[in-house]
Motif scaffolding. Structure first.
Motif, PDB file in Angstrom:
ATOM      1  N   LEU A  75     -32.104  33.861  30.929  1.00 37.19           N
ATOM      2  CA  LEU A  75     -34.005  33.950  31.037  1.00 37.19           C
ATOM      3  C   LEU A  75     -35.276  34.635  31.483  1.00 37.19           C
ATOM      4  N   THR A  76     -33.933  35.601  32.707  1.00 37.63           N
ATOM      5  CA  THR A  76     -35.104  37.159  32.328  1.00 37.63           C
ATOM      6  C   THR A  76     -34.840  37.470  31.423  1.00 37.63           C
ATOM      7  N   LYS A  77     -33.764  38.276  30.928  1.00 37.92           N
ATOM      8  CA  LYS A  77     -34.706  38.645  29.468  1.00 37.92           C
ATOM      9  C   LYS A  77     -34.964  38.071  28.465  1.00 37.92           C
ATOM     10  N   LYS A  78     -35.144  36.777  28.587  1.00 36.09           N
ATOM     11  CA  LYS A  78     -36.545  35.608  27.407  1.00 36.09           C
ATOM     12  C   LYS A  78     -37.865  36.131  28.238  1.00 36.09           C
ATOM     13  N   TYR A  79     -37.505  35.860  29.625  1.00 33.89           N
ATOM     14  CA  TYR A  79     -39.023  36.323  30.312  1.00 33.89           C
ATOM     15  C   TYR A  79     -39.329  38.102  29.950  1.00 33.89           C
ATOM     16  N   GLY A  80     -38.310  39.087  30.202  1.00 34.07           N
ATOM     17  CA  GLY A  80     -38.479  40.010  30.108  1.00 34.07           C
ATOM     18  C   GLY A  80     -39.618  40.401  28.522  1.00 34.07           C
ATOM     19  N   GLU A  81     -39.013  39.899  26.971  1.00 31.76           N
ATOM     20  CA  GLU A  81     -39.640  39.946  26.100  1.00 31.76           C
ATOM     21  C   GLU A  81     -40.695  39.510  26.060  1.00 31.76           C
ATOM     22  N   GLU A  82     -40.584  38.214  26.533  1.00 32.94           N
ATOM     23  CA  GLU A  82     -42.144  37.553  26.576  1.00 32.94           C
ATOM     24  C   GLU A  82     -43.088  38.761  27.021  1.00 32.94           C
ATOM     25  N   SER A  83     -42.761  39.284  27.866  1.00 29.16           N
ATOM     26  CA  SER A  83     -43.651  40.328  28.442  1.00 29.16           C
ATOM     27  C   SER A  83     -44.212  41.457  27.808  1.00 29.16           C
ATOM     28  N   LYS A  84     -43.358  41.809  27.177  1.00 23.65           N
ATOM     29  CA  LYS A  84     -42.887  43.176  26.464  1.00 23.65           C
ATOM     30  C   LYS A  84     -43.715  42.630  24.959  1.00 23.65           C
ATOM     31  N   VAL A  85     -43.539  41.227  24.546  1.00 16.40           N
ATOM     32  CA  VAL A  85     -44.265  40.082  23.620  1.00 16.40           C
ATOM     33  C   VAL A  85     -46.011  40.796  23.604  1.00 16.40           C
ATOM     34  N   ALA A  86     -46.435  40.683  24.998  1.00 19.38           N
ATOM     35  CA  ALA A  86     -48.062  40.418  26.131  1.00 19.38           C
ATOM     36  C   ALA A  86     -48.005  41.622  25.046  1.00 19.38           C
ATOM     37  N   VAL A  87     -47.205  42.656  26.010  1.00 18.32           N
ATOM     38  CA  VAL A  87     -47.870  44.134  26.193  1.00 18.32           C
ATOM     39  C   VAL A  87     -47.972  44.748  24.574  1.00 18.32           C
ATOM     40  N   ARG A  88     -47.541  44.629  23.746  1.00 20.32           N
ATOM     41  CA  ARG A  88     -48.153  44.463  21.921  1.00 20.32           C
ATOM     42  C   ARG A  88     -48.756  43.606  21.794  1.00 20.32           C
ATOM     43  N   LYS A  89     -49.204  42.399  22.355  1.00 20.67           N
ATOM     44  CA  LYS A  89     -50.584  41.670  22.282  1.00 20.67           C
ATOM     45  C   LYS A  89     -51.704  42.617  22.255  1.00 20.67           C
ATOM     46  N   HIS A  90     -51.492  43.340  23.573  1.00 17.18           N
ATOM     47  CA  HIS A  90     -52.660  43.238  24.283  1.00 17.18           C
ATOM     48  C   HIS A  90     -52.996  44.818  23.377  1.00 17.18           C
ATOM     49  N   ARG A  91     -51.740  45.723  22.629  1.00 16.15           N
ATOM     50  CA  ARG A  91     -52.165  46.684  22.694  1.00 16.15           C
ATOM     51  C   ARG A  91     -52.799  46.770  20.715  1.00 16.15           C
ATOM     52  N   ARG A  92     -52.827  45.666  20.172  1.00 18.90           N
ATOM     53  CA  ARG A  92     -53.394  44.966  19.050  1.00 18.90           C
ATOM     54  C   ARG A  92     -54.634  44.700  18.890  1.00 18.90           C
ATOM     55  N   ASP A  93     -54.892  44.240  20.456  1.00 18.60           N
ATOM     56  CA  ASP A  93     -56.211  44.168  20.341  1.00 18.60           C
ATOM     57  C   ASP A  93     -56.668  45.320  20.959  1.00 18.60           C
ATOM     58  N   ALA A  94     -56.430  45.831  21.696  1.00 20.70           N
ATOM     59  CA  ALA A  94     -57.303  47.606  22.195  1.00 20.70           C
ATOM     60  C   ALA A  94     -57.689  48.337  20.547  1.00 20.70           C
ATOM     61  N   ASN A  95     -56.210  48.580  20.076  1.00 25.23           N
ATOM     62  CA  ASN A  95     -56.409  48.902  18.678  1.00 25.23           C
ATOM     63  C   ASN A  95     -58.047  48.453  17.420  1.00 25.23           C
ATOM     64  N   GLU A  96     -57.979  47.285  17.799  1.00 24.77           N
ATOM     65  CA  GLU A  96     -58.960  46.427  17.191  1.00 24.77           C
ATOM     66  C   GLU A  96     -59.891  46.643  17.168  1.00 24.77           C
ATOM     67  N   MET A  97     -60.130  47.020  19.149  1.00 29.72           N
ATOM     68  CA  MET A  97     -61.479  46.666  19.082  1.00 29.72           C
ATOM     69  C   MET A  97     -62.014  48.457  18.879  1.00 29.72           C
ATOM     70  N   LEU A  98     -61.266  49.261  19.523  1.00 27.57           N
ATOM     71  CA  LEU A  98     -61.523  50.630  19.198  1.00 27.57           C
ATOM     72  C   LEU A  98     -61.827  50.648  17.367  1.00 27.57           C
ATOM     73  N   ASP A  99     -60.692  50.669  16.742  1.00 25.24           N
ATOM     74  CA  ASP A  99     -61.474  49.827  15.348  1.00 25.24           C
ATOM     75  C   ASP A  99     -62.696  49.840  14.643  1.00 25.24           C
ATOM     76  N   GLY A 100     -63.384  49.003  15.525  1.00 22.73           N
ATOM     77  CA  GLY A 100     -64.320  47.898  15.587  1.00 22.73           C
ATOM     78  C   GLY A 100     -65.468  49.440  15.463  1.00 22.73           C
ATOM     79  N   LEU A 101     -65.770  49.640  16.733  1.00 25.98           N
ATOM     80  CA  LEU A 101     -66.762  50.662  17.986  1.00 25.98           C
ATOM     81  C   LEU A 101     -66.144  52.139  16.363  1.00 25.98           C
TER      82      LEU A 101
END
Length: 88
Positions: free
Chosen positions: A19-45
């Motif tokens: 369970l700990t590893k599962k939640y850790g992986e979910e956290s990493k996915v969330a971090v990557r999602k925010h990276r994608r959002d930030a990169n999309e925002m930078l591309d738009g700017l």
């Protein structure tokens, strides 16, 4: 009020580690999602002309550094928790 809680069995400890590893992986996915959002925002700017190409590239590098640091921290926490859980 006292509630007796029995010690964890080895099987239950392994389940908790999973369970700990599962939640850790979910956290990493969330971090990557925010990276994608930030990169999309930078591309738009950059597309709108609000920032130059060089500034956008520097910002993307900074985002990558932050994502790497975030995933490293998640891995550290997972390893520490796994050690704590498996400790008898």
């Amino acid at each position: 009020v006292r509630i007796p809680i029995p010690a964890l069995t080895e099987d239950r400890r392994k389940e908790m580690v999973k369970l700990t590893k599962k939640y850790g992986e979910e956290s990493k996915v969330a971090v990557r999602k925010h990276r994608r959002d930030a990169n999309e925002m930078l591309d738009g700017l950059e597309k709108d002309g609000d920032v130059s190409g060089d500034e956008a590239d520097r910002a993307k590098k900074k985002v990558e550094e932050m994502v790497a640091e975030g995933t490293k921290q998640v891995d550290t926490v997972i390893a520490h928790k796994e050690k704590d859980i498996l400790e008898v």
